[in-house]
Design a protein around this motif. Structure first.
Motif: not given
Length: 279
Positions: A77-80, A106-109, A114-120, A193-195
């Motif tokens: 993920i983006t480190v921040q 917890v790992n599913e969440v 990871m993907g959406p927050l990394s994109g942002i 689903t959106i994430a």
């Protein structure tokens, strides 16, 4: 968020201070320094979570060991944003310890975030804030200002550390409150689903941008020579990268070791270039 006194002197209650220390510990700040091809930031994420997990599972060594293993699995993920996800994970681990939710959740969440927050995060910190900070710093350096490096570091790091400290607390609050409510009213399923959709989009773009190989095979003669790579790109840009990604995904599903895949990729690359198949 309550203090230890407000929690009735419970020495194992997770406090605001615990969360802030987690957001600034060696695991949180060192996610890029312990990066591995197999688990990427997983080892550092586990180190970041370690003391919190010891509190949660203070009387359950086996539960602690299982939780630590969960949080050293694949993560990137983006480190921040890592402390934000860590805060959510901490609140979920409390529920797992009480038997309220399954351990796998917890790992599913984490995977869904990871993907959406990394994109942002990459858009904000890598392509916007870092470029802005560098532009100001370079301009000051060209004018001979000795504070240019310091200004660059401050512009980039003040928001980064503020997000770490604020994010871990909001993540914990989200995990213990809003996350539960979202699960009960069904919103969480929609968010997941959106994430997942956004994550797949990010994965698709990364597959193209981070794949550096082309097929060098050509057919035809004279002015009619056509490259096979051009034919594939005319059908679907990035098709070769997509095929390779699909092959890796299939092999990982067959429990092939990531180390074997890395070594195999290097070997295929060298042989392919030697015989003129890859470029």
């Amino acid at each position: 968020m309550t203090s230890k006194l407000e929690m009735g002197q419970n020495p194992y209650a997770i406090t605001k201070s615990d969360l802030i220390r987690m957001s600034l510990n060696v695991g949180s700040l060192g996610v890029e320094y312990s990066w591995t091809y197999a688990n990427q930031m997983g080892l550092a994420f586990g180190v970041m979570m370690d003391k919190i997990l010891k509190k949660i599972y203070h009387d359950d060594p086996e539960g602690y060991a299982a939780a630590l293993e969960r949080h050293t699995s694949f993560f990137n993920i983006t480190v921040q944003f890592a402390p934000f996800v860590g805060g959510i994970a901490a609140s979920m681990e409390e529920k797992i310890a009480r038997g309220e939710i399954p351990a796998a959740s917890v790992n599913e969440v984490k995977a869904a975030l990871m993907g959406p927050l990394s994109g942002i995060g990459d858009s904000i910190f890598l392509t916007t804030l870092r470029v802005l900070a560098a532009g100001i710093g370079v301009s000051m350096a060209q004018m001979g200002n000795p504070l240019a490096p310091l200004v660059f570091l401050l512009i980039y790091n003040i928001p980064a550390f503020a997000l770490r400290i604020w994010g871990v607390q909001k993540g914990y609050e989200l995990g213990v409150g809003m996350l539960e409510a979202a699960q009960q009213n069904g919103i969480m399923d929609k968010v997941m689903t959106i994430a997942g959709i956004v994550g797949i989009m990010v994965l698709g773009s990364m597959t193209v941008d981070m794949f550096w190989a082309e097929i060098a095979v050509q057919f035809g003669s004279g002015d009619e020579v056509t490259a096979l790579q051009d034919v594939l790109d005319s059908i679907l840009p990035g098709m070769f990268a997509l095929i390779c990604m699909g092959l890796y995904y299939w092999l990982l599903g067959k429990k092939v070791s990531p180390t074997i895949l890395i070594l195999g990729t290097m070997l295929v690359g060298v042989i392919g270039v030697y015989f003129g198949v890859l470029a």
